[in-house]
Design a protein around this motif. Structure first.
Motif, mmCIF file in Angstrom:
data_model
loop_
_atom_site.group_PDB
_atom_site.id
_atom_site.type_symbol
_atom_site.label_atom_id
_atom_site.label_comp_id
_atom_site.label_asym_id
_atom_site.label_seq_id
_atom_site.Cartn_x
_atom_site.Cartn_y
_atom_site.Cartn_z
ATOM 1 N N GLN A 116 -4.168 -3.482 2.318
ATOM 2 C CA GLN A 116 -4.686 -4.705 2.944
ATOM 3 C C GLN A 116 -3.595 -5.429 3.736
ATOM 4 N N LEU A 117 -2.372 -5.437 3.211
ATOM 5 C CA LEU A 117 -1.272 -6.061 3.957
ATOM 6 C C LEU A 117 -1.037 -5.346 5.284
ATOM 7 N N VAL A 118 -1.043 -4.017 5.232
ATOM 8 C CA VAL A 118 -0.852 -3.260 6.472
ATOM 9 C C VAL A 118 -2.005 -3.514 7.434
ATOM 10 N N ARG A 119 -3.227 -3.578 6.907
ATOM 11 C CA ARG A 119 -4.391 -3.812 7.767
ATOM 12 C C ARG A 119 -4.340 -5.182 8.418
ATOM 13 N N GLU A 141 -8.949 10.737 8.952
ATOM 14 C CA GLU A 141 -9.095 9.566 9.823
ATOM 15 C C GLU A 141 -9.637 8.340 9.091
ATOM 16 N N ILE A 142 -9.105 8.083 7.894
ATOM 17 C CA ILE A 142 -9.486 6.859 7.167
ATOM 18 C C ILE A 142 -8.407 5.807 7.370
ATOM 19 N N GLY A 143 -8.791 4.542 7.217
ATOM 20 C CA GLY A 143 -7.896 3.435 7.505
ATOM 21 C C GLY A 143 -6.937 3.119 6.368
ATOM 22 N N PRO A 144 -5.975 2.196 6.626
ATOM 23 C CA PRO A 144 -4.988 1.837 5.593
ATOM 24 C C PRO A 144 -5.608 1.295 4.314
ATOM 25 N N GLY A 145 -6.697 0.498 4.446
ATOM 26 C CA GLY A 145 -7.334 -0.041 3.251
ATOM 27 C C GLY A 145 -7.916 1.048 2.365
ATOM 28 N N ALA A 146 -8.565 2.049 2.966
ATOM 29 C CA ALA A 146 -9.138 3.151 2.190
ATOM 30 C C ALA A 146 -8.046 4.031 1.597
ATOM 31 N N ILE A 147 -6.955 4.237 2.344
ATOM 32 C CA ILE A 147 -5.832 5.004 1.800
ATOM 33 C C ILE A 147 -5.261 4.297 0.571
ATOM 34 N N GLY A 148 -5.101 2.987 0.666
ATOM 35 C CA GLY A 148 -4.605 2.217 -0.478
ATOM 36 C C GLY A 148 -5.518 2.338 -1.677
ATOM 37 N N LEU A 149 -6.838 2.373 -1.440
ATOM 38 C CA LEU A 149 -7.791 2.488 -2.547
ATOM 39 C C LEU A 149 -7.687 3.863 -3.204
ATOM 40 N N VAL A 150 -7.524 4.915 -2.405
ATOM 41 C CA VAL A 150 -7.350 6.262 -2.968
ATOM 42 C C VAL A 150 -6.116 6.301 -3.861
#
Length: 434
Positions: A171-174, A261-270
């Motif tokens: 979320q911070l990166v996003r 091709e997923i965003g930073p928020g989804a990567i953080g959740l994974v």
């Protein structure tokens, strides 16, 4: 009428009732959250801001962990000459300064991939000294009888931080961008220093032995580690795992960001789902070791947990990605059980005057494999793609349990706590200074 006697709060808190351990606990919390920000933000700075490909992104891991190969052994000998709390404070301050340089260079439009490599190497160098001091400092604060509880509590807070940290980092990166997220990370390092400064117990400055030489002290640490058969097996297991885990780490974020091709928020959740398993492992580490035995807990935790990672190379956007993330949490639980059990064993087995060198020697051997793994990931990712590199990494990690399985640990319920052929400086291993 039956009257239930309430359990005193101090008993329920255990080591958390001790002021100094609480400071170490709090420092670990904030610094681990910061570490999650660093791992995600540094990679995304390279991929998104600097347009790095698989090879350049993989080199970040190689550069960061090359410090363990170049500096690991002398760092342990030097830490044994110093007060470990002072080393912890200096290391965190150094890491904070390095991280701040990235957003400053970005704002000035001077940021390059070479700057990022330099920061990664310096961060790794500070981590070499920090880790050697950190694992050697716990016995001073809690005594040897408190090591399993202390390590379990620290692994629990580390797992909580690793669970919440990637989501927060994403979320911070996003919201702020990856460079600014690294500035937030530098603030967590500064907060960590404040907690270390509040620790009241002071170590005695280690006495220098007449005629002591750095090379001789390094050799003593090497002889101790290689002279213990069970330590050798643990080093081989952890080194093999770290070699392929570095390959996995080098390519995973690239795989999620570019291939899926997923965003930073989804990567953080994974990454948070993966770390949730680590929290469960920390909670149940002591119970699992009591149930199956300490020796068997070491090999079973990695042998039965790691294969769950095999789903990740087959992940696609949608339910298969989240199934792979959930399965990886099982692997993370096994990894933390392994770590709590074997680190506590190493700390209990080693006399105080060798703790820094033992930890640094082990780190040199097992973390020194990580730059090799990072480079291998960079080459495989560049040649065959990130998905194939992630698959190779998982297969390699699944084989890591073999050295401990084929050792005396296979059937041991209780691990020995007295080293062979090493004189202890004190007859009471539970004496604490301060």
């Amino acid at each position: 009428m039956w009257n239930r006697c309430p359990v005193p709060l101090r008993s329920r808190l255990g080591l958390l009732a001790q002021h100094d351990f609480r400071q170490l606990f709090a420092s670990t919390t904030v610094s681990q959250i910061g570490l999650q920000i660093t791992q995600l933000a540094m990679s995304l700075v390279a991929i998104d801001q600097l347009g790095a490909g698989e090879f350049e992104a993989g080199l970040l891991i190689t550069v960061q962990f090359s410090a363990f190969l170049l500096m690991g052994l002398p760092a342990g000998a030097l830490v044994d000459r110093l007060r470990r709390r002072s080393v912890l404070i200096a290391s965190d301050l150094g890491r904070a300064v390095l991280l701040v340089s990235v957003p400053v260079a970005w704002w000035a439009e001077l940021l390059t991939i070479w700057h990022l490599y330099l920061v990664a190497f310096g961060y790794g160098a500070m981590t070499v000294f920090f880790d050697a001091a950190y694992q050697s400092y716990l016995p001073h604060l809690v005594g040897r009888r408190g090591l399993v509880e202390g390590n379990a509590k620290l692994e629990a807070v580390r797992a909580v931080s690793q669970t919440a940290g990637p989501g927060l980092a994403g979320q911070l990166v996003r919201l702020l961008g990856a460079p600014v997220a690294l500035f937030v990370d530098a603030l967590t390092m500064a907060a960590s220093v404040l907690f270390y400064a509040r620790i009241r117990s002071r170590e005695q400055r280690p006495a220098r032995q007449p005629g002591a030489r750095l090379r001789r002290e390094i050799a003593e640490g090497l002889r101790f580690v290689f002279g213990q058969p069970l330590l050798r097996a643990i080093v081989m297991c952890t080194g093999t795992f770290n070699l392929f885990f570095a390959l996995y780490t080098a390519m995973l974020i690239f795989f999620l960001r570019r291939d899926l091709e997923i965003g930073p928020g989804a990567i953080g959740l994974v990454l948070s789902i993966f770390s949730l398993g680590g929290l469960l492992g920390a909670v149940f580490a002591r119970r699992f070791a009591s149930w199956v035995g300490q020796g068997r807990a070491i090999w079973m935790s990695t042998a039965f947990g790691t294969p769950f990672l095999l789903l990740m190379p087959f992940a696609e956007v949608g339910w298969r990605l989240w199934l792979a993330a959930a399965a990886s949490a099982v692997a993370a639980a096994g990894g933390v059980i392994y770590k709590v059990t074997q680190v506590s064993f190493r700390q209990a087995l080693t006399p105080d005057h060798l703790l820094g060198r033992m930890n640094a020697t082990v780190r040199f051997l097992v973390w020194g494999a990580m730059p090799v793994g990072g480079l291998l990931g960079a080459v495989l990712g560049d040649r065959f793609g990130a998905r194939v590199a992630v698959g190779v990494a998982v297969v390699g990690m699944c084989s890591a349990f073999l050295p401990v399985f084929l050792s005396g640990l296979r059937s041991m319920r209780t691990l020995p706590v007295e080293p062979v052929g090493v004189d202890r400086p004190s007859p009471d291993p539970d004496v604490r200074v301060g």
